[in-house]
Design a protein around this motif. Structure first.
Motif, PDB file in Angstrom:
ATOM      1  N   ALA A  43       0.842  -1.198   0.000  1.00 43.36           N
ATOM      2  CA  ALA A  43       0.000   0.000   0.000  1.00 43.36           C
ATOM      3  C   ALA A  43       0.877   1.248   0.000  1.00 43.36           C
ATOM      4  CB  ALA A  43      -0.939  -0.019   1.212  1.00 43.36           C
ATOM      5  N   GLY A  44       1.964   1.191   0.737  1.00 49.25           N
ATOM      6  CA  GLY A  44       2.886   2.320   0.763  1.00 49.25           C
ATOM      7  C   GLY A  44       3.534   2.563  -0.590  1.00 49.25           C
ATOM      8  N   ARG A  45       3.915   1.474  -1.281  1.00 51.83           N
ATOM      9  CA  ARG A  45       4.564   1.610  -2.595  1.00 51.83           C
ATOM     10  C   ARG A  45       3.602   2.254  -3.597  1.00 51.83           C
ATOM     11  NH1 ARG A  45       6.214  -3.609  -6.143  1.00 51.83           N
ATOM     12  NH2 ARG A  45       6.618  -2.502  -8.093  1.00 51.83           N
ATOM     13  N   VAL A  46       2.336   1.864  -3.524  1.00 55.17           N
ATOM     14  CA  VAL A  46       1.324   2.450  -4.414  1.00 55.17           C
ATOM     15  C   VAL A  46       1.238   3.949  -4.182  1.00 55.17           C
ATOM     16  CG1 VAL A  46      -1.145   2.536  -4.957  1.00 55.17           C
ATOM     17  CG2 VAL A  46      -0.012   0.318  -4.579  1.00 55.17           C
ATOM     18  N   ALA A  47       1.045   4.334  -2.926  1.00 51.57           N
ATOM     19  CA  ALA A  47       0.887   5.754  -2.608  1.00 51.57           C
ATOM     20  C   ALA A  47       2.150   6.541  -2.962  1.00 51.57           C
ATOM     21  CB  ALA A  47       0.544   5.932  -1.132  1.00 51.57           C
ATOM     22  N   ASN A  48       3.316   5.956  -2.724  1.00 50.17           N
ATOM     23  CA  ASN A  48       4.568   6.652  -3.027  1.00 50.17           C
ATOM     24  C   ASN A  48       4.696   6.953  -4.518  1.00 50.17           C
ATOM     25  OD1 ASN A  48       5.341   6.694  -0.395  1.00 50.17           O
ATOM     26  ND2 ASN A  48       6.707   4.906  -0.538  1.00 50.17           N
ATOM     27  N   HIS A  49       4.364   5.964  -5.351  1.00 48.35           N
ATOM     28  CA  HIS A  49       4.505   6.204  -6.788  1.00 48.35           C
ATOM     29  C   HIS A  49       3.528   7.272  -7.268  1.00 48.35           C
ATOM     30  CE1 HIS A  49       5.370   5.780 -10.964  1.00 48.35           C
ATOM     31  NE2 HIS A  49       4.155   5.356 -11.248  1.00 48.35           N
ATOM     32  N   LEU A  50       2.286   7.180  -6.807  1.00 50.65           N
ATOM     33  CA  LEU A  50       1.288   8.184  -7.220  1.00 50.65           C
ATOM     34  C   LEU A  50       1.731   9.579  -6.767  1.00 50.65           C
ATOM     35  CD1 LEU A  50      -1.963   6.160  -6.399  1.00 50.65           C
ATOM     36  CD2 LEU A  50      -0.994   6.604  -8.680  1.00 50.65           C
ATOM     37  N   ALA A  51       2.247   9.660  -5.546  1.00 54.12           N
ATOM     38  CA  ALA A  51       2.702  10.960  -5.022  1.00 54.12           C
ATOM     39  C   ALA A  51       3.895  11.481  -5.823  1.00 54.12           C
ATOM     40  CB  ALA A  51       3.063  10.836  -3.546  1.00 54.12           C
ATOM     41  N   LEU A  52       4.774  10.559  -6.245  1.00 50.14           N
ATOM     42  CA  LEU A  52       5.961  10.950  -6.998  1.00 50.14           C
ATOM     43  C   LEU A  52       5.604  11.682  -8.295  1.00 50.14           C
ATOM     44  CD1 LEU A  52       9.108  10.717  -7.261  1.00 50.14           C
ATOM     45  CD2 LEU A  52       8.710   8.576  -8.520  1.00 50.14           C
ATOM     46  N   VAL A  53       4.530  11.212  -8.970  1.00 43.53           N
ATOM     47  CA  VAL A  53       4.141  11.883 -10.218  1.00 43.53           C
ATOM     48  C   VAL A  53       3.273  13.111  -9.944  1.00 43.53           C
ATOM     49  CG1 VAL A  53       4.241   9.691 -11.465  1.00 43.53           C
ATOM     50  CG2 VAL A  53       2.032  10.549 -10.670  1.00 43.53           C
ATOM     51  N   GLY A  54       2.974  13.359  -8.679  1.00 44.03           N
ATOM     52  CA  GLY A  54       2.248  14.578  -8.332  1.00 44.03           C
ATOM     53  C   GLY A  54       0.764  14.397  -8.095  1.00 44.03           C
ATOM     54  N   LEU A  55       0.345  13.138  -7.903  1.00 43.95           N
ATOM     55  CA  LEU A  55      -1.083  12.880  -7.673  1.00 43.95           C
ATOM     56  C   LEU A  55      -1.401  12.871  -6.176  1.00 43.95           C
ATOM     57  CD1 LEU A  55      -1.589  10.146 -10.388  1.00 43.95           C
ATOM     58  CD2 LEU A  55      -2.962  12.246 -10.181  1.00 43.95           C
ATOM     59  N   PRO A  56      -2.629  13.262  -5.814  1.00 43.77           N
ATOM     60  CA  PRO A  56      -3.042  13.194  -4.409  1.00 43.77           C
ATOM     61  C   PRO A  56      -3.317  11.744  -3.996  1.00 43.77           C
ATOM     62  CG  PRO A  56      -4.898  13.866  -5.763  1.00 43.77           C
ATOM     63  CD  PRO A  56      -3.700  13.782  -6.682  1.00 43.77           C
ATOM     64  N   THR A  57      -3.095  11.429  -2.750  1.00 42.51           N
ATOM     65  CA  THR A  57      -3.314  10.063  -2.267  1.00 42.51           C
ATOM     66  C   THR A  57      -4.091  10.024  -0.944  1.00 42.51           C
ATOM     67  OG1 THR A  57      -1.230  10.048  -1.029  1.00 42.51           O
ATOM     68  CG2 THR A  57      -1.144   9.273  -3.326  1.00 42.51           C
ATOM     69  N   ARG A  58      -4.531  11.184  -0.470  1.00 43.35           N
ATOM     70  CA  ARG A  58      -5.246  11.221   0.818  1.00 43.35           C
ATOM     71  C   ARG A  58      -6.498  12.082   0.708  1.00 43.35           C
ATOM     72  NH1 ARG A  58      -3.580   8.900   5.046  1.00 43.35           N
ATOM     73  NH2 ARG A  58      -1.506   7.976   5.049  1.00 43.35           N
ATOM     74  N   LEU A  59      -7.513  11.751   1.484  1.00 52.15           N
ATOM     75  CA  LEU A  59      -8.754  12.521   1.504  1.00 52.15           C
ATOM     76  C   LEU A  59      -8.488  13.993   1.844  1.00 52.15           C
ATOM     77  CD1 LEU A  59     -11.003   9.947   3.385  1.00 52.15           C
ATOM     78  CD2 LEU A  59     -11.177  10.599   0.975  1.00 52.15           C
ATOM     79  N   GLN A  60      -7.516  14.218   2.700  1.00 48.78           N
ATOM     80  CA  GLN A  60      -7.238  15.589   3.138  1.00 48.78           C
ATOM     81  C   GLN A  60      -6.694  16.456   2.003  1.00 48.78           C
ATOM     82  OE1 GLN A  60      -6.428  12.821   4.601  1.00 48.78           O
ATOM     83  NE2 GLN A  60      -6.681  12.908   6.827  1.00 48.78           N
ATOM     84  N   ALA A  61      -6.272  15.814   0.907  1.00 48.40           N
ATOM     85  CA  ALA A  61      -5.715  16.587  -0.203  1.00 48.40           C
ATOM     86  C   ALA A  61      -6.797  17.282  -1.027  1.00 48.40           C
ATOM     87  CB  ALA A  61      -4.895  15.662  -1.108  1.00 48.40           C
ATOM     88  N   VAL A  62      -8.065  16.926  -0.789  1.00 48.65           N
ATOM     89  CA  VAL A  62      -9.146  17.529  -1.588  1.00 48.65           C
ATOM     90  C   VAL A  62      -9.358  18.969  -1.128  1.00 48.65           C
ATOM     91  CG1 VAL A  62     -11.577  17.392  -2.233  1.00 48.65           C
ATOM     92  CG2 VAL A  62     -10.260  15.285  -1.847  1.00 48.65           C
ATOM     93  N   PRO A  63      -9.200  19.944  -2.035  1.00 47.61           N
ATOM     94  CA  PRO A  63      -9.396  21.345  -1.629  1.00 47.61           C
ATOM     95  C   PRO A  63     -10.825  21.564  -1.135  1.00 47.61           C
ATOM     96  CG  PRO A  63      -8.369  21.207  -3.805  1.00 47.61           C
ATOM     97  CD  PRO A  63      -8.811  19.829  -3.444  1.00 47.61           C
ATOM     98  N   GLY A  64     -10.953  22.151   0.026  1.00 49.00           N
ATOM     99  CA  GLY A  64     -12.284  22.372   0.595  1.00 49.00           C
ATOM    100  C   GLY A  64     -12.799  21.185   1.376  1.00 49.00           C
ATOM    101  N   GLY A  65     -12.006  20.106   1.417  1.00 51.44           N
ATOM    102  CA  GLY A  65     -12.404  18.951   2.212  1.00 51.44           C
ATOM    103  C   GLY A  65     -13.220  17.948   1.424  1.00 51.44           C
ATOM    104  N   SER A  66     -13.172  16.686   1.869  1.00 55.49           N
ATOM    105  CA  SER A  66     -13.810  15.593   1.142  1.00 55.49           C
ATOM    106  C   SER A  66     -15.187  15.257   1.693  1.00 55.49           C
ATOM    107  CB  SER A  66     -12.939  14.344   1.239  1.00 55.49           C
ATOM    108  OG  SER A  66     -12.866  13.925   2.598  1.00 55.49           O
ATOM    109  N   GLY A  67     -15.603  15.927   2.743  1.00 56.54           N
ATOM    110  CA  GLY A  67     -16.801  15.470   3.443  1.00 56.54           C
ATOM    111  C   GLY A  67     -16.394  14.477   4.510  1.00 56.54           C
ATOM    112  N   ASP A  68     -17.249  14.266   5.516  1.00 60.22           N
ATOM    113  CA  ASP A  68     -16.866  13.343   6.585  1.00 60.22           C
ATOM    114  C   ASP A  68     -17.147  11.894   6.189  1.00 60.22           C
ATOM    115  OD1 ASP A  68     -19.553  12.876   6.963  1.00 60.22           O
ATOM    116  OD2 ASP A  68     -19.711  14.148   8.735  1.00 60.22           O
TER     117      ASP A  68
END
Lengths: 377, 377
Positions: free
Chosen positions: B300-325
């Motif tokens: 799971a870490g390797r997946v998130a690391n690669h996506l982050a490396l190319v500049g993609l978001p990988t966490r709910l908190q990355a959504v501008p304005g919040g993702s909703g609860d």
């Protein structure tokens, strides 16, 4: 809804491939079996789509039947009339089904006439890319024509049924007692489609209609028999040519004229309902065939005489407010789905029960015929 | 549109039955061949459906190519963005095609990204109950995902792609040079779907992506190769399970989360585009799998690391304005088309390249996971 005589409804099976075969059940009181039939299809929830007029008569009974069989139900009601077969009506039905969380394994029950069957069927065809649906037609027109065969759709400002999908129902419940509440005008309109089956390829059935039409109108056993004969005829055509690459076009006998008339009267049912347009279209198709030397003039006369006897219009001049001139009619035909590379396709006849597909008909021939018809008024 | 290197585009064939097989052509400059390819399909007229942004870049060239090949053409242009995948956008496209008298033998050319492909494809699926169409995808996301496989549709206020049809294109023209004009953000968003194919069932391809992703972004030969690999993978799944009764659901890895996120951000592409939602969804699917003890945490870490490396978001908190609860997210998942009798179906993974369909996932498990994710911010 009486349960009388429902123990043994007439059954017409539509043997489509790929597990898509279905039954058409025909009999008095069948709406009372909606729940049991839906449960037999394995559904846990059912949405009844109907219009305000039909809802007042039959929605409570159908819903109670579904709930008695253990199904979760919801009701989506649109205004009556052709105007609901629109983009807006489609959006209303889809959103109503989504609000009720209708899922792929559930059922949409189209309870009403042709407008409801076409509209609810198209919504079912496209909701979540396809959910199952049951046709519960409550008009003669819908029972003998639009509920069978899987054509669904809505109208555009450019013409009738120009947007739609092929989506077969899982069951058709034709409760012939529901026709008891139809107006005479609606019965006559549906009867035009009944007569059409005889005219297409069954001269004996047309003769039977000439002798037995009153029983169809009064609700005698002739009604169930006629509905079953029409459904069997339509099912045969649909199975042989589901997507209208050939023979299925025969079912459009009279309809190229009819669709143009409906378009020019703005789908205003106060002026003209579909079956009335079809009656005029049938009479025109036979007179056009006679004019082209394909069909004896007396056969065309016999067709018009029978339609007139039951009270149907047979001439362009019968359209209240006028049908539009010959040029406008031909122009309106140009939007028909049967257009190929700009040439017009008609269904013509060599006689009663002897119709055929005539592609590539010259617009000038059609124009001259319509001018003569309008001049003959 | 350069013709460079188009002599030998990469070809992926999609061998569907019933004469519905089609080719996906991949290469630089292919849009310049639109006319020749359309003529080879026997079409006499073609309607280009596109959006204002793409029209400014590519519509003139595609249209000139069609007209040089002798086809009558018309252009239907909608506003850019997800908002056009609406009932109103659908009506606009259908009416535009009807006004141009597009007939059953003609072609609709979907020129643009996923929104245009889905919208124009749905219009083609339902116009006159089905006309032929060509996908000419101009975004990476559309080239590797939405243009292949026949899923078409629009959004409802109740959720994304809830209205639609299966309608296969007759040809896909993936001009990889058209990606040169994409923003970095759009390239990254499409790349999330590229990586997805590795994560589903091809660990070697994911490793190749880790080594070669920069070439995909810069337009080297790696780009064409990656598009072809993704299309071949998707075509295989589609041929085995066209209507998503089983395996095809694997393509939704990350998408149950993604669709909920898009819904809660009102499909506002300023906040979140589809591929970004998918990137977050992929990371969540792997972390959820790890939490359930199905997948090693380091995968799971390797997946998130690669996506982050190319500049993609990988966490709910990355959504501008919040993702909703967490509650809102689970509620939004309830409208997903993969819902069966109210239970949630997820695509989970035992590792990179080892995903599987997990029906009947307990809502409480999902809720607890999302609460932990949001708390971990």
């Amino acid at each position: 809804m009486s349960e009388t005589k429902t123990a043994h409804p007439l059954t017409v099976h539509v043997p489509l491939n790929g597990g898509r075969g279905y039954d058409i059940l025909i009999g008095r009181g069948l709406l009372g079996q909606t729940g049991a039939r839906a449960a037999a299809l394995g559904a846990r929830a059912a949405a009844i789509v109907t219009d305000e007029n039909v809802a007042a008569l039959y929605a409570d009974g159908a819903r109670a039947s579904l709930e008695a069989a253990g199904l979760r139900t919801c009701l989506v009601v649109v205004p009556p009339g052709e105007a609901s077969k629109s983009y807006a009506g489609y959006a209303q039905v889809c959103d109503g089904l989504l609000a009720a969380r209708i899922e792929r394994g559930d059922l949409v029950v189209a309870l009403g006439g042709g407008v409801i069957g076409d509209l609810a069927g198209f919504a079912a065809a496209t909701l979540r890319r396809g959910v199952r649906f049951v046709q519960a037609p409550t008009t003669l027109l819908a029972q003998v024509d639009s509920s069978v065969g899987g054509k669904t759709g809505i109208n555009s400002g450019h013409g009738k049924n120009l947007i739609g999908a092929f989506h077969q129902p899982r069951l058709v419940l034709a409760d012939t007692a529901s026709l008891d509440t139809l107006s005479e005008r609606e019965m006559r309109a549906g009867y035009a489609e009944v007569a059409k089956y005889g005219l297409i390829n069954d001269a004996a059935f047309f003769a039977w209609c000439e002798a037995n039409w009153a029983g169809i109108f009064s609700g005698g056993p002739e009604r169930d028999e006629a509905v079953a004969i029409c459904c069997r005829a339509k099912a045969g055509v649909v199975v042989r040519d589901e997507f209208e690459h050939g023979e299925r076009a025969l079912l459009n006998l009279g309809h190229t004229f009819a669709h143009a008339l409906e378009r020019l009267t703005n789908y205003d049912s106060a002026r003209l309902v579909h079956g009335e347009a079809v009656a005029i279209g049938l009479a025109l198709a036979f007179r056009f065939s006679a004019r082209l030397g394909l069909c004896p003039g007396q056969e065309a006369g016999r067709v018009a005489n029978h339609l007139a006897l039951v009270g149907l219009p047979t001439r362009l001049q019968a359209v209240p407010g006028g049908s539009g001139d010959a040029d406008a009619l031909v122009e309106a035909m140009g939007q028909d789905k049967k257009v190929r590379d700009g040439a017009l396709t008609f269904i013509l006849a060599r006689g009663i029960g002897a119709s055929f597909i005539a592609p590539g008909i010259d617009r000038a021939e059609v124009l001259a015929f319509l001018k003569a018809e309008l001049g003959a008024g």
